[in-house]
Scaffold this active site. Structure first.
Site, short mmCIF file in Angstrom:
data_model
loop_
_atom_site.label_atom_id
_atom_site.label_comp_id
_atom_site.label_asym_id
_atom_site.label_seq_id
_atom_site.Cartn_x
_atom_site.Cartn_y
_atom_site.Cartn_z
N TYR A 211 0.84 -1.21 0.00
CA TYR A 211 0.00 0.00 0.00
C TYR A 211 0.87 1.26 0.00
CZ TYR A 211 -3.85 3.10 1.42
OH TYR A 211 -4.78 4.10 1.48
N LYS B 96 0.99 4.16 -2.93
CA LYS B 96 0.64 5.56 -2.65
C LYS B 96 1.84 6.49 -2.85
CE LYS B 96 -3.69 4.92 -1.66
NZ LYS B 96 -4.76 5.48 -2.52
#
Length: 236
Positions: free
Chosen positions: A145, A149
């Site tokens: 993640y 991002k």
């Protein structure tokens, strides 16, 4: 209801989620025509034009964008908001967990932007990518993640430089803990520990992120290539 975005057409991915739904509501409040892209049908659609598509499916995304242009004649705003998590410690992270998160969160944004960019250039549009504070700071158990991002931030800064001369603005927003279905899944212990690290001692609301999105589109006309953090004073 204001009409500052009347005549503009926005695409919002992940429109049925917590932040996505709030963004849709804010844009609708400005008389914007909003197209929401979801992976499955939204039974509580709040008045946007819904298309069902997987953001990782490039052929389907190109079809959707073509349909939007045919139906509404233009695209002015793209909000790359669709995102997923598959959190686990790195030793336990499977290749499938890595690929899934990177493909949805980062490659999905590439796919939408690639399909929309000519329209956005034509209309001197705005791209807003919903990143995360963990894209700036990293986090244990979120290597996939965080990487996705962080990749969105690099993507944002590169496109801002490339398309600034075309008057296309590209901005990333990095939320902290926001009250969404994603954070609702956290245990009470984790929520309590998180609150201790937030200066304002509360989680943010999706509407607060959405109002920032609206500001950047309407009033932030000299802002591009930036990462705007909205985290209540989070210490990571």
């Amino acid at each position: 209801m204001s009409e500052r975005l009347k005549g503009k057409v926005a695409i919002v991915t992940g429109a049925s989620g917590g932040i996505g739904r709030a963004i849709v509501a804010e844009l609708l409040s400005e008389s914007c025509t909003v197209v929401g892209i979801n992976q499955s049908e939204d039974p509580s659609n709040i008045g946007y034009h819904e298309f069902i598509a997987d953001v990782t499916n490039r052929t389907r995304i190109e079809e959707v964008v073509d349909e939007v242009i045919k139906k509404f004649g233009r695209i002015d705003i793209l909000i790359n908001n669709a995102g997923v998590t598959k959190d686990t410690l790195f030793y336990r992270m499977s290749y499938e967990d890595w690929d899934y998160v990177i493909n949805v969160n980062l490659t999905g944004a590439f796919n939408l932007t690639k399909a929309c960019i000519r329209e956005l250039v034509k209309n001197e549009g705005v791209i807003i990518n919903i990143s995360s504070v963990v894209g700036l700071e990293g986090n244990i158990g979120q290597a996939n993640y965080s990487a996705s991002k962080s990749g969105l931030i690099g993507f944002t800064k590169s496109l801002a430089k490339e398309f600034g001369r075309k008057n296309v603005r590209v901005i990333a927003i990095a939320p902290g803990f926001i009250e969404t279905p994603m954070t609702e899944r956290l245990s009470e212990e984790l929520k309590s520990k998180a609150l201790e690290r937030i200066a304002l001692r509360r989680f943010g609301k999706p509407e607060e992120v959405a109002k920032l999105v609206k500001f950047l589109i309407i009033d932030g006309t000299y802002i591009t290539g930036q990462v705007i953090v909205i985290d209540g004073g989070l210490e990571l």
